[in-house]
Design a protein around this motif. Sequence first.
Motif, PDB file in Angstrom:
ATOM      1  N   ALA A  77      -0.530   8.096  30.494  1.00 40.18           N
ATOM      2  CA  ALA A  77      -1.361   8.594  29.392  1.00 40.18           C
ATOM      3  C   ALA A  77      -1.011  10.042  29.087  1.00 40.18           C
ATOM      4  O   ALA A  77      -0.904  10.866  29.993  1.00 40.18           O
ATOM      5  N   ARG A  78      -0.869  10.350  27.817  1.00 44.45           N
ATOM      6  CA  ARG A  78      -0.615  11.724  27.382  1.00 44.45           C
ATOM      7  C   ARG A  78      -1.607  12.141  26.296  1.00 44.45           C
ATOM      8  O   ARG A  78      -1.463  13.188  25.678  1.00 44.45           O
ATOM      9  N   ILE A  79      -2.603  11.307  26.083  1.00 42.99           N
ATOM     10  CA  ILE A  79      -3.714  11.584  25.178  1.00 42.99           C
ATOM     11  C   ILE A  79      -4.996  11.181  25.899  1.00 42.99           C
ATOM     12  O   ILE A  79      -5.027  10.178  26.611  1.00 42.99           O
ATOM     13  N   LYS A  80      -6.042  11.974  25.741  1.00 42.51           N
ATOM     14  CA  LYS A  80      -7.325  11.682  26.375  1.00 42.51           C
ATOM     15  C   LYS A  80      -8.407  11.608  25.307  1.00 42.51           C
ATOM     16  O   LYS A  80      -8.514  12.501  24.457  1.00 42.51           O
ATOM     17  N   ALA A  81      -9.194  10.553  25.342  1.00 39.44           N
ATOM     18  CA  ALA A  81     -10.348  10.430  24.446  1.00 39.44           C
ATOM     19  C   ALA A  81     -11.529  11.127  25.098  1.00 39.44           C
ATOM     20  O   ALA A  81     -11.963  10.735  26.186  1.00 39.44           O
ATOM     21  N   VAL A  82     -12.035  12.165  24.453  1.00 45.31           N
ATOM     22  CA  VAL A  82     -13.071  13.014  25.033  1.00 45.31           C
ATOM     23  C   VAL A  82     -14.333  12.956  24.175  1.00 45.31           C
ATOM     24  O   VAL A  82     -14.260  13.189  22.960  1.00 45.31           O
ATOM     25  N   PRO A  83     -15.495  12.659  24.767  1.00 48.28           N
ATOM     26  CA  PRO A  83     -16.750  12.736  24.011  1.00 48.28           C
ATOM     27  C   PRO A  83     -17.244  14.182  23.969  1.00 48.28           C
ATOM     28  O   PRO A  83     -17.531  14.770  25.009  1.00 48.28           O
ATOM     29  N   PHE A  84     -17.328  14.744  22.799  1.00 48.71           N
ATOM     30  CA  PHE A  84     -17.793  16.129  22.669  1.00 48.71           C
ATOM     31  C   PHE A  84     -19.250  16.141  22.240  1.00 48.71           C
ATOM     32  O   PHE A  84     -19.593  15.646  21.162  1.00 48.71           O
ATOM     33  N   PRO A  85     -20.144  16.709  23.063  1.00 46.31           N
ATOM     34  CA  PRO A  85     -21.543  16.837  22.653  1.00 46.31           C
ATOM     35  C   PRO A  85     -21.674  17.769  21.455  1.00 46.31           C
ATOM     36  O   PRO A  85     -20.725  18.471  21.085  1.00 46.31           O
ATOM     37  N   PRO A  86     -22.837  17.802  20.823  1.00 46.10           N
ATOM     38  CA  PRO A  86     -23.030  18.683  19.671  1.00 46.10           C
ATOM     39  C   PRO A  86     -22.693  20.134  20.017  1.00 46.10           C
ATOM     40  O   PRO A  86     -22.922  20.603  21.132  1.00 46.10           O
ATOM     41  N   GLY A  87     -22.146  20.829  19.045  1.00 50.09           N
ATOM     42  CA  GLY A  87     -21.766  22.216  19.236  1.00 50.09           C
ATOM     43  C   GLY A  87     -20.286  22.410  19.045  1.00 50.09           C
ATOM     44  O   GLY A  87     -19.531  21.490  18.719  1.00 50.09           O
ATOM     45  N   ARG A  88     -19.852  23.622  19.283  1.00 51.64           N
ATOM     46  CA  ARG A  88     -18.453  23.972  19.120  1.00 51.64           C
ATOM     47  C   ARG A  88     -17.822  24.138  20.492  1.00 51.64           C
ATOM     48  O   ARG A  88     -18.410  24.737  21.396  1.00 51.64           O
ATOM     49  N   TRP A  89     -16.600  23.615  20.641  1.00 48.44           N
ATOM     50  CA  TRP A  89     -15.912  23.614  21.915  1.00 48.44           C
ATOM     51  C   TRP A  89     -14.522  24.190  21.749  1.00 48.44           C
ATOM     52  O   TRP A  89     -13.795  23.838  20.815  1.00 48.44           O
ATOM     53  N   PHE A  90     -14.146  25.067  22.689  1.00 42.39           N
ATOM     54  CA  PHE A  90     -12.862  25.752  22.610  1.00 42.39           C
ATOM     55  C   PHE A  90     -11.949  25.272  23.738  1.00 42.39           C
ATOM     56  O   PHE A  90     -12.357  25.230  24.908  1.00 42.39           O
ATOM     57  N   ASP A  91     -10.725  24.916  23.353  1.00 37.39           N
ATOM     58  CA  ASP A  91      -9.728  24.520  24.336  1.00 37.39           C
ATOM     59  C   ASP A  91      -9.455  25.697  25.281  1.00 37.39           C
ATOM     60  O   ASP A  91      -9.196  26.814  24.836  1.00 37.39           O
ATOM     61  N   TRP A  92      -9.527  25.438  26.596  1.00 36.79           N
ATOM     62  CA  TRP A  92      -9.351  26.497  27.591  1.00 36.79           C
ATOM     63  C   TRP A  92      -7.988  27.167  27.466  1.00 36.79           C
ATOM     64  O   TRP A  92      -7.853  28.376  27.659  1.00 36.79           O
ATOM     65  N   TRP A  93      -6.971  26.401  27.129  1.00 36.93           N
ATOM     66  CA  TRP A  93      -5.599  26.896  27.148  1.00 36.93           C
ATOM     67  C   TRP A  93      -5.163  27.513  25.828  1.00 36.93           C
ATOM     68  O   TRP A  93      -4.392  28.480  25.831  1.00 36.93           O
ATOM     69  N   THR A  94      -5.642  26.955  24.718  1.00 34.55           N
ATOM     70  CA  THR A  94      -5.137  27.378  23.400  1.00 34.55           C
ATOM     71  C   THR A  94      -6.183  28.024  22.522  1.00 34.55           C
ATOM     72  O   THR A  94      -5.837  28.683  21.539  1.00 34.55           O
ATOM     73  N   GLY A  95      -7.462  27.811  22.832  1.00 31.52           N
ATOM     74  CA  GLY A  95      -8.525  28.326  21.988  1.00 31.52           C
ATOM     75  C   GLY A  95      -8.817  27.475  20.776  1.00 31.52           C
ATOM     76  O   GLY A  95      -9.686  27.827  19.964  1.00 31.52           O
TER      77      GLY A  95
ATOM     78  N   TRP B  91     -12.511  33.724  23.120  1.00 31.09           N
ATOM     79  CA  TRP B  91     -12.046  32.861  22.048  1.00 31.09           C
ATOM     80  C   TRP B  91     -13.055  32.896  20.907  1.00 31.09           C
ATOM     81  O   TRP B  91     -14.251  33.086  21.125  1.00 31.09           O
ATOM     82  N   GLY B  92     -12.567  32.703  19.695  1.00 29.01           N
ATOM     83  CA  GLY B  92     -13.455  32.533  18.547  1.00 29.01           C
ATOM     84  C   GLY B  92     -13.767  33.801  17.788  1.00 29.01           C
ATOM     85  O   GLY B  92     -14.595  33.771  16.871  1.00 29.01           O
ATOM     86  N   LEU B  93     -13.125  34.923  18.133  1.00 24.72           N
ATOM     87  CA  LEU B  93     -13.378  36.178  17.420  1.00 24.72           C
ATOM     88  C   LEU B  93     -12.279  36.522  16.427  1.00 24.72           C
ATOM     89  O   LEU B  93     -12.506  37.310  15.496  1.00 24.72           O
ATOM     90  N   GLY B  94     -11.104  35.966  16.628  1.00 25.15           N
ATOM     91  CA  GLY B  94      -9.992  36.308  15.749  1.00 25.15           C
ATOM     92  C   GLY B  94      -9.606  37.766  15.889  1.00 25.15           C
ATOM     93  O   GLY B  94      -9.748  38.384  16.949  1.00 25.15           O
ATOM     94  N   ALA B  95      -9.101  38.341  14.794  1.00 27.44           N
ATOM     95  CA  ALA B  95      -8.728  39.762  14.758  1.00 27.44           C
ATOM     96  C   ALA B  95      -9.860  40.532  14.091  1.00 27.44           C
ATOM     97  O   ALA B  95     -10.022  40.487  12.870  1.00 27.44           O
ATOM     98  N   PRO B  96     -10.681  41.251  14.847  1.00 30.72           N
ATOM     99  CA  PRO B  96     -11.859  41.910  14.279  1.00 30.72           C
ATOM    100  C   PRO B  96     -11.486  43.116  13.417  1.00 30.72           C
ATOM    101  O   PRO B  96     -10.420  43.715  13.579  1.00 30.72           O
ATOM    102  N   ALA B  97     -12.400  43.443  12.530  1.00 27.52           N
ATOM    103  CA  ALA B  97     -12.211  44.635  11.705  1.00 27.52           C
ATOM    104  C   ALA B  97     -12.629  45.899  12.437  1.00 27.52           C
ATOM    105  O   ALA B  97     -12.066  46.980  12.210  1.00 27.52           O
ATOM    106  N   GLN B  98     -13.605  45.755  13.312  1.00 29.56           N
ATOM    107  CA  GLN B  98     -14.102  46.933  14.033  1.00 29.56           C
ATOM    108  C   GLN B  98     -14.626  46.516  15.397  1.00 29.56           C
ATOM    109  O   GLN B  98     -15.281  45.489  15.550  1.00 29.56           O
ATOM    110  N   VAL B  99     -14.330  47.346  16.400  1.00 31.26           N
ATOM    111  CA  VAL B  99     -14.827  47.128  17.761  1.00 31.26           C
ATOM    112  C   VAL B  99     -15.425  48.445  18.249  1.00 31.26           C
ATOM    113  O   VAL B  99     -14.787  49.506  18.151  1.00 31.26           O
ATOM    114  N   THR B 100     -16.644  48.375  18.755  1.00 33.73           N
ATOM    115  CA  THR B 100     -17.249  49.553  19.379  1.00 33.73           C
ATOM    116  C   THR B 100     -17.659  49.224  20.800  1.00 33.73           C
ATOM    117  O   THR B 100     -18.040  48.085  21.110  1.00 33.73           O
ATOM    118  N   VAL B 101     -17.567  50.229  21.669  1.00 32.45           N
ATOM    119  CA  VAL B 101     -18.009  50.119  23.053  1.00 32.45           C
ATOM    120  C   VAL B 101     -19.032  51.216  23.281  1.00 32.45           C
ATOM    121  O   VAL B 101     -18.730  52.406  23.107  1.00 32.45           O
TER     122      VAL B 101
END
Length: 849
Positions: free
Chosen positions: A685-703, A810-820
């Motif tokens: 097998a090189r494909i996996k059928a995955v049940p994703f619960p409600p919400g957004r999910w990010f691939d650990w390796w690729t985002g 993951w999920g922030l992209g390239a921000p316009a502004q970052v403050t610390v």
Amino acid sequence: MGRLTRAGLWGALLGALAGGCDDGPGAATGDAALDGGPADRAPPDLAPADLGADAAVDPAARLGDPAGVNLQAAADGTLTLRWAGEARLTLPPDGWRVGVADAVEPTFHYNPWQALQPEPRYQPRGLTWRTPRTVQVATEAGGLRLTLDLGDELTATVTLTVDAAGIAGHLVPTGDAAVVYLGLRPTVDPAEGFYGLGEVFDHVNHRGQLRAMQLEVDLSLESANNEANVPVPFLIGTTGWGLFVASNLPGAFAVATAAADRVEALFGTGEFSPEGLRFHLFAAAHPLDLVKPYYQTTGFPRLPAPWALGPWVWRDENEDQAQVLGDLDAMRDLDLATTGIWIDRPYASGVSSFDFDPGMFPDPQAMIDRARALGFRFGLWHTSYVGEGQAATAALHAEAEASGYYPPQVGPIVNNWGRPVDLTNPAAYAWWQGLVGRYAAMGVEGYKLDYVQDIVLGVGRVRNPWRFHDGTTERTRHQTYQGLYHQVFAETLPADGGFLLTRTGLAGDQVNGVIIWPGDLDATLARRGTEQTDARRGETYTATGGLPASLVAGLSLGPSGFPFYGSDTGGYRHCPPDKETFVRWFEQTALSSVMQVGTSCNDVAWEPTEANGFDAEVLDLYRTYARLHLRLWPLAWTLAHGLAQTGRPLMRPFGLQHPELGQHPDAVYFFGDDLLVAPVVDRGARIKAVPFPPGRWFDWWTGEAREGTPGGALIQVDAPLGTLPLFLRAGGIVPLLRPTIDTLAPTTEPERVDSFATAAGTLHLRLAAGDGALTLYDGTAITQAQGADGWTLTVTPGEVFTQGVVVEAWGLGAPAQVTVDGQPSDAWQVVEGRFELPLPAGSHTVEVR
């Protein structure tokens, strides 16, 4: 070999006892008795009942907290277990089962697993099943009392009280009838799933299954038994109820086998029937929260040492001390994250000689010291046999014999070394523990405890008689001996817990800090019970199960009170694992509570052979996943510390984490709340059928982001060899150790070995942008919030992680502004789509717009 074939040993037991199977005292005779005639008739069919049906309830006939766990008794005796106002389970008037025979025969094996078979066998003469004709309800100080009229002058009482965990019950028969079985059969939701019951290997959901609470002969499998090494009489329903039967007598659970809305727990009480059957009812808002009241009843787990979570590496047979030292150097030279090793059998002059064979290990102390210097903890394989036929243990055997350290009566022995030490004898217990102390004094801090499953109940209708120093017999010691066996070693371990890997377990054994390993699984991707062919040997066999079975075992143990689990990565039987099997196995065990790596062919990642097909790619992939497991330690240890607060296991079956979806996959699970793990367990097998619960999910390796659905629809994801399908929920926070970490154990060579014990170092935070919070075991607090105007992260250090953090989101992209801390920052970067920002020591607030 480190472990012997067990099918042959079980065959010996069958041979020893089979002669009495047809004519044991009190046994029915003839074909009708054996094959389901009048003496062996099955329990009557279970009639459906209305879960939570409204019946007349005396307001006084209520127990518990109306806003939490409570029990209501109707006038007809129907009991309804509720969480707040919601019904979870009912015990109707016919929800009590009593089996009555002509007589209680002391040599008869009262086996409820046989009684609940579709065609029962080996049942006592004159067996009849009684259910209440009427039930009377009375209130008494602190609880309720039910009086059950079972007919023919047989009655029983059920007392019900409230305790800290829920509702405690006690079913006791009264009268002169020969009661041999006691049980409960509640009504449940006809569509819910069922978890718990200890270690199983076929499916995580027990619906439709008959589960034995003891080892049973099963000649359909290569192992010749059902592998019920860790039976736990604790059943969880996904609507939010739990039933724990506090008995070590032979038992069985028929889980919606006769009717979709009925489960049955039946125990062979035999001569113990006058003592009754004790049980506990739990309820909770979420089914994962039912493990905590189970712990409140049986004891909370003792945590192993932090380094005990692995990775560990072992060989089934070490050649000599030089090979062990070479392995230690190889793991450090090849940059393979590892926290410990153990030496499997053989290593001593004889089994349980409490020494090292000088021909193999001329300077064992130097070997142990070298392991510790390189940041490894050191363990040994062991048992509780003396080894009666060995020259190396002749003096110990003579001492045990002369001092009465063996059980006064033993049944057939299913091992090659003799009788186990009688650990119910305080003197024998102290003697054995003193011998174990010889190894502890050398720096041994862990044990792999094998075998000692000779104390089985019997075969057919005939008991396998054992008697111990304290007067107990195999009727209860078939389980409770395991607890003593583990305890006698656990008490020699360091104060921080040590490492105790065991094949067996029982309810309450978690207090000994055990880590379960599933025994001798196949070094394949075979599912349990499937016909397989060993290509190298040309043998056909019925699989005990490989990686799929291991995964089911680990997921079944967590909700059963055993949160720490580590299988032999690569398998054991029919070794060696091929490249695909080994890679898929370590992909999965990297995301398990304990990672341990070894096979019966002595395969290690850095030694390719023609038989295993390992190569440079295998070594590179193994390095990645071993280090991932170690880097995930702050999350695992936080979840481990959370057991005392929530009871929720580290590895969580998908169907328990999201019961509302009604899905119960065997090979998809959660590690904590936010990591969705979907191992590939099918060959090719090189494909996996995955049940994703409600919400957004990010691939650990690729985002890559994926959207779940309310129904948890399956999504096909790519899973090439070497890539574990792993996803982080939006809002999820995963703490990680630094990428260079080698071990958790101390080292005297910090220039070569990167150890957490030397410095906790920088904490890495892998995040998926959203709303979430996590407090680590040391008090480090992290919160993130996603709003219309941007994303905010706050970090407050705790007692251990004080040297700064690296944010990886993951999920922030390239921000316009970052403050610390309110000041603009240009220290961030985006690497392959992931936002990264180092933060110095101290508390900080990060805002991304």
